[in-house]
Design an enzyme around this catalytic site. Structure first.
Site, PDB file in Angstrom:
ATOM      1  N   HIS A  94      -3.883  42.512   9.653  1.00 48.94           N
ATOM      2  CA  HIS A  94      -3.267  42.332   8.342  1.00 48.94           C
ATOM      3  C   HIS A  94      -4.365  42.334   7.275  1.00 48.94           C
ATOM      4  O   HIS A  94      -5.259  41.493   7.285  1.00 48.94           O
ATOM      5  CB  HIS A  94      -2.506  41.009   8.358  1.00 48.94           C
TER       6      HIS A  94
ATOM      7  N   GLU B 170      -1.830  47.458  -0.020  1.00 47.74           N
ATOM      8  CA  GLU B 170      -1.161  46.386  -0.758  1.00 47.74           C
ATOM      9  C   GLU B 170      -2.013  45.919  -1.937  1.00 47.74           C
ATOM     10  O   GLU B 170      -3.235  45.800  -1.824  1.00 47.74           O
ATOM     11  CB  GLU B 170      -0.898  45.232   0.214  1.00 47.74           C
TER      12      GLU B 170
ATOM     13  N   GLU C  54       1.173  45.558   7.887  1.00 47.23           N
ATOM     14  CA  GLU C  54       0.513  45.625   6.563  1.00 47.23           C
ATOM     15  C   GLU C  54      -0.989  45.618   6.776  1.00 47.23           C
ATOM     16  O   GLU C  54      -1.721  44.815   6.185  1.00 47.23           O
ATOM     17  CB  GLU C  54       0.942  44.424   5.708  1.00 47.23           C
TER      18      GLU C  54
ATOM     19  N   CYS D 222       4.103  37.835  -3.361  1.00 46.00           N
ATOM     20  CA  CYS D 222       2.678  37.515  -3.354  1.00 46.00           C
ATOM     21  C   CYS D 222       1.916  38.315  -4.402  1.00 46.00           C
ATOM     22  O   CYS D 222       0.968  37.827  -4.996  1.00 46.00           O
ATOM     23  CB  CYS D 222       2.080  37.759  -1.980  1.00 46.00           C
TER      24      CYS D 222
END
Lengths: 728, 728
Positions: free
Chosen positions: A299, A367, A351, A447
């Protein structure tokens, strides 16, 4: 590690951002994001999924008042592995129940952190009042023993810390600490900080190598760097020790995550089937001890948060072995896993970082939070050792993916930042369901927006670091600030044309009356901002001037290819400098060492030509394609300028005029366009899917490229960063 | 539709394949695949997951003997949405229970079909005995009413046809019919055919437009084309009517799949939540009525099986509207959804067609069965209208993806046929978990190996079709056969250098004593096979010779670019031919019309130069890349010849000598290699991920390309079909 090269960020309250480019972004955060976010925390955004964040704190506070601290834990029903708990369909949420993601407390913490950064330089009594009231609620939820996580306070505290892998208590704790410190540093109010410290002390009493303590570590990292920050604020060693413990415990076998799963099986009554996949904790960077790691895996946000914490601990404990692991992982990211937009995370599965050189454009995850975490990591490496690679990547992440995460009006956000989008694909292709062609208002798992807010609001922390005798300029951001060098407070003012031109002028004053000096510097006319229009200003020969020995260091951006001019007080200079100012270069940084006295104007001009870049051939995605950058800005091509069927356009990099740009604006925001020679390949003139290799029917056109950070602000349309190069 | 152009395949028993290339493949099917498959059906393959196929038939047969026909259905527990039922962990399968996939009966049917095709030309009493015994078991399982699907016979027959979407009864029925007809046509034995017909009659009694009947259609198509085949065998109209009903009912609203789900919810007690996604039945090609469809969508095998059935019904009922739908869908596939390997199905999500121009190489699905189904569809379109596009694509699918599906030793198989593989990726990248770098022994869902077997064994059905007065040669396969033309039986022998050279010689004899003639033709010396070595053989002027008027038609392969030579009895001819032989071209087919008398030797030489092809620019995956073909063969580059780091190799298509090939072999099988100028880009000499666009450090090399069908026969290694073209 050379401790002599260590440096620290300036305190935010000591720096004013006056940069046209960044001030706009910071204003958006203050005026749009923070108020919106407060409404979101309180479930007051019509049409958005409720956050339940403040609701949970209130419920927890009520339970605390009712002294239900020892209630037995009742596992809520999750909607899916993402651990989101929703009210029953069609019903109102029940009293005294926890709702939302298990990490929903962190929404408050990120908000209060961003609020702190804003208040540091923009006092706002109304906002401060709102924040104080929120802090009262949060603190009221804290248990007597110091524990502070609403999921277990509401659910029953007998099960705290029994699911470190998934339940985010230590993650929420880390964010709480970051928020509490930011708010304290801005306002001097320590109520939240004291609460966070009590929680930290409670955690320190529960985790550690001693028998009877939990031999564990966070399932989602951040506590490590937050604890280091608390240590730097308080000088209380136990916080640094806990951070170091978390880092060294990670990846040890038998895995605590397995052990806890086995234990949980006893009270859930579920079958425990050992998962023996040796890769199973790569997602958490816990597959092997961190000192043995040399590849960025799992991640991506978790990963860069961990690496940031590792760098902090390495610096604060002088741990060279740990620093070497950071260097290896850094090199792996930069050489094999970094998008040209400064994004990281090639795969939506977890992710996560994908394998080396796997950087898909259309399937990218990249991200926003991961690019932010990469900037965290970079700055911490810079604090240890000023090196061009860290500064370059930090700049790349901030100017491109981080900014792209937020719309130009501050009202919508990207979680995922693809490098190629066809809106039609996002609808038709399930493999791209994570890719959105336009920014969204808010997310259930929110987030990214608050993370962008806290990063943009604290930009000053990234621009400069300072050691006892050296000021390092990492980013060229218009700003005025003071820094203590050679034991004295020195006033600086940076004027910068970044990112649109490569000129930057640092005004330095060693004069005694710094406060007045700073104000005077801040009022310098706008003219000097413009490149090539630098005049030798006459020195103020006032009586307060004293001599101070220190160095000024400036990052030489990698993108200028070493081509830059240095003018000090209007006079062009280069290494080794003069008798009074020694000039040198090291690791991509320029150093000016002198006995400074009075006022100086240091002007830098970095070459900002348009670059057509291609990828290492091992990046299979980018075969035959080029991408364009200019200065720190990565460009992309959008349908809004070039029509649909963007895929029919191929550029002619050999014909590129690298100095030609066009001034313009997107949604009222000034930007520079690149208009580059290209061809449109008329695929539609033939229906053939495959044809003999030869010149296709092409039409010469000019393709317009726009900054990546500004894409998708003009409705939905195709976009691509990597563009085929036409072999004419 | 022009019924005058309709044609039909030859009967397999009338044709002998004598082709070096294909005979080898057919022998593998006879000697390796069929025996292996029989063991698999009987759970006798050590290490392989059991099929439970024959076990289920035996269990069903026992229940039939015990007259449990009216038992109440008990839903078995699936292991996952794939409807696979396994014995409890660590336990033996229980008596009288169904195991395996719900469509496991079809394993037998595909096997018996392949057995039939083999027996048609290779009598084998041992194999026939095994087959007869298997048929006895299968027929013993049939219910009195004709129903024959072990899943419901074992589970309880009150729920038959209540889950058309998922439970594959009509799919298994279609395969049973295909197998039964093949076995009957080969052996004359009709026990299985009678059983299948009884089942067909039962289905016809249950499905149809009349009130009280089920207004439904198969969740997985194949019954449509199988019913047409039964109609053509028996001339019984009701079978054609049922096929047409299935086709016209598909996609009607309200969807039967929804209606049945709602009904099932009543007895399962589960909540029924209507799924209102208008795309929900694209997977089943049932989102809209088939006559309105113009894009190939959904599960690729289901899709091409449907389109094949549509073409059959269109031809047999003279339904021009339906044919037009077939044409639109065909064009969509060929222009937007076809891999250069003849594969289809760009996405593993739903094993499906992706959207237009989305043809990922490394993530490809391109299932072996889908390429087979594409050949089915192509042949059926050829039966309606001989057109180059159909023949070209059929050839492309058969010579490339279908053959690639089976190892050169016939012992392992690909389900998925990627166009680019890095074995490391398959391990590291979850998105590629469906891609295997080497063929596997057998699959739990074993559709591909038996499907390859039945297709290769029936190759003769694809090579030629015949109308009353025209023989069409679609594939150039060494073979001898008879066909009825102009009312008389004519003997043919084809000698072919395909796929390695483009020469083909058809010997024709209209002499009376055809049986003897065929034998004589079959013994022609090998010399005449070789291109350019054709001699005018003297005619047999025997008394049996009579005059017959018919045409001979030969496909002009698209890859020869219209460049070919025609020699009749050694004399070069072209359109319009001579007084006695009229020569013309239409739709990619060459026509020779004459009053044929005696013996002829028709020699064709198609230009087979190496072609470097590039993609329509809308295929984003293939930007800057070329692929190589020669004749019908698509090539690829393997690490076995070129070393690892295949991704560093770029070819120089401008320097390609299109006539230069190298004779060689892979695992003892003769093949032609292409050795082409290329460069190795030394990416490792720099660690940079991105660099300014300019000439990289390159080394001139010769890259070896091998036929795609032969890849992955020398261990695990990188492979790619689309190779970057280097801009020198």
């Amino acid at each position: 590690m050379d401790t002599g090269r260590f440096s620290k960020p300036l305190e935010l309250k000591d720096i004013r951002i006056q940069d046209d480019f960044w001030k706009r972004e910071q204003e958006l955060v203050r005026k749009e994001v923070i108020p919106y976010q407060w409404n979101a925390l309180n479930d007051n955004v019509p049409g958005a999924a409720p956050s339940f964040c403040m609701r949970n704190f209130k419920a927890a506070a009520k339970l605390m008042r009712e002294k239900k601290e020892n209630a037995k834990f009742i596992e809520p029903r999750y909607t899916y592995r993402g651990f989101n708990i929703l009210p029953e369909k069609g019903k109102e949420p029940e009293d005294n129940k926890f709702y939302g993601f298990v990490f929903q407390d962190s929404d408050f913490s990120k908000w209060i952190e961003a609020v702190g950064y804003c208040l540091a330089t923009n006092p706002d009594s109304e906002l401060e009042k709102t924040a104080d009231e929120a802090i009262d609620i949060v603190c009221a939820a804290q248990a007597e023993n110091g524990y502070l996580d609403t999921y277990y306070i509401i659910g029953g505290m007998d099960r705290i810390f029994t699911n470190l892998r998934d339940h985010h208590e230590l993650y929420c704790f880390g964010h709480l600490l970051e928020g509490a410190i930011a708010y304290y540093q801005a306002t001097g109010k320590d109520k939240l900080l004291q609460a966070a410290k009590r929680y930290a002390d409670f955690i320190a009493s529960k985790f550690g190598p001693e028998e009877g303590k939990i031999h564990g570590y966070p399932g989602h990292e951040i506590a490590e760097m937050a604890l280091c920050r608390l240590y730097e604020l308080t000088s209380e060693k136990r916080y640094l020790e806990l951070a170091k413990y978390f880092i060294d415990e990670r990846g040890k076998q038998p895995y605590i995550f397995d052990e806890q799963e086995k234990e949980r099986a006893q009270y859930t009554g579920e079958d425990y089937t050992p998962n023996n996949d040796p890769k199973r904790y790569r997602y958490h960077q816990a597959h092997i001890p961190v000192r043995e790691q040399d590849e960025a895996v799992g991640h991506a946000v978790r990963a860069v948060y961990l690496y940031s914490g590792m760098a902090d601990v390495a610096r604060l404990t002088g741990d060279d072995e740990l620093f070497k692991a950071c260097e290896r992982i850094w090199n792996n990211i930069v050489e094999k896993k970094l998008y040209i937009t400064g994004g990281i995370g090639g795969t939506h599965l977890g992710e996560a970082f994908s394998h080396n050189y796997d950087l898909p454009n259309d399937l990218a995850y990249s991200e926003s939070c991961a690019a932010i975490g990469l900037a965290f990591f970079a700055r911490r490496m810079l604090e240890i050792e000023p090196k061009g690679t860290y500064g370059d990547v930090m700049e790349m992440a901030l100017y491109n993916t981080v900014l792209a995460g937020m719309a130009l009006d501050g009202k919508s956000f990207f979680y995922v930042n693809p490098l190629e989008v066809d809106p039609e694909d996002c609808i038709q292709d399930e493999r791209k369901h994570h890719v959105k062609p336009v920014r969204q208002k808010w997310f259930g798992c929110a987030c990214c927006p608050p993370n962008i807010a806290r990063t943009v609001a604290s930009l000053g922390n990234y621009a400069y670091t300072v050691s006892e005798d050296c000021l390092y300029t990492h980013l060229y951001v218009g700003s005025s600030f003071t820094a203590t060098l050679g034991g004295r407070e020195i006033a600086f003012k940076m004027e910068s044309g970044f990112p649109w031109n490569g000129s930057a002028t640092m005004h330095v004053s060693t004069n005694e009356n710094n406060a007045a000096e700073t104000a005077a510097l801040a009022s310098l006319t706008e003219e000097t901002k413009k490149a090539g229009n630098i005049e030798n200003t006459s020195k103020t020969e006032d009586m307060g001037t004293t001599v101070t020995r220190f160095s000024l260091s400036f990052r030489i951006p990698g993108w200028c290819g070493g081509k830059y001019r240095l003018l000090i007080d209007g006079k062009e200079l280069s290494a080794p400098g003069t008798d009074s100012i020694k000039i040198s270069e090291k690791d991509g940084y320029l150093y000016l060492a002198s006995d400074w006295q009075g006022e100086y104007e240091i002007h830098l001009e970095f070459e900002t030509k348009i670059r057509a870049l291609f990828s290492n051939p091992l990046v299979k995605e980018n075969t035959g394609k080029v991408a364009f950058t200019r200065g720190p800005v990565t460009y992309c091509m959008e349908a809004a300028d070039n029509g649909s069927d963007l895929w029919e356009i191929a550029v002619l990099p050999d014909e590129l005029d690298s100095s030609k740009t066009t001034q313009g604006e997107i949604e009222g925001v000034p930007v520079m366009f690149i208009d580059t020679p290209a061809v449109r390949i008329h695929s539609k003139s033939t229906s053939a899917l495959y044809a003999d290799y030869s010149a296709a029917e092409t039409e010469k056109i000019t393709a317009r490229l726009v900054p990546y950070f500004a894409w998708a602000n003009r409705g939905e349309g195709q976009m691509r960063v990597w563009i085929p190069a036409h072999n004419a």
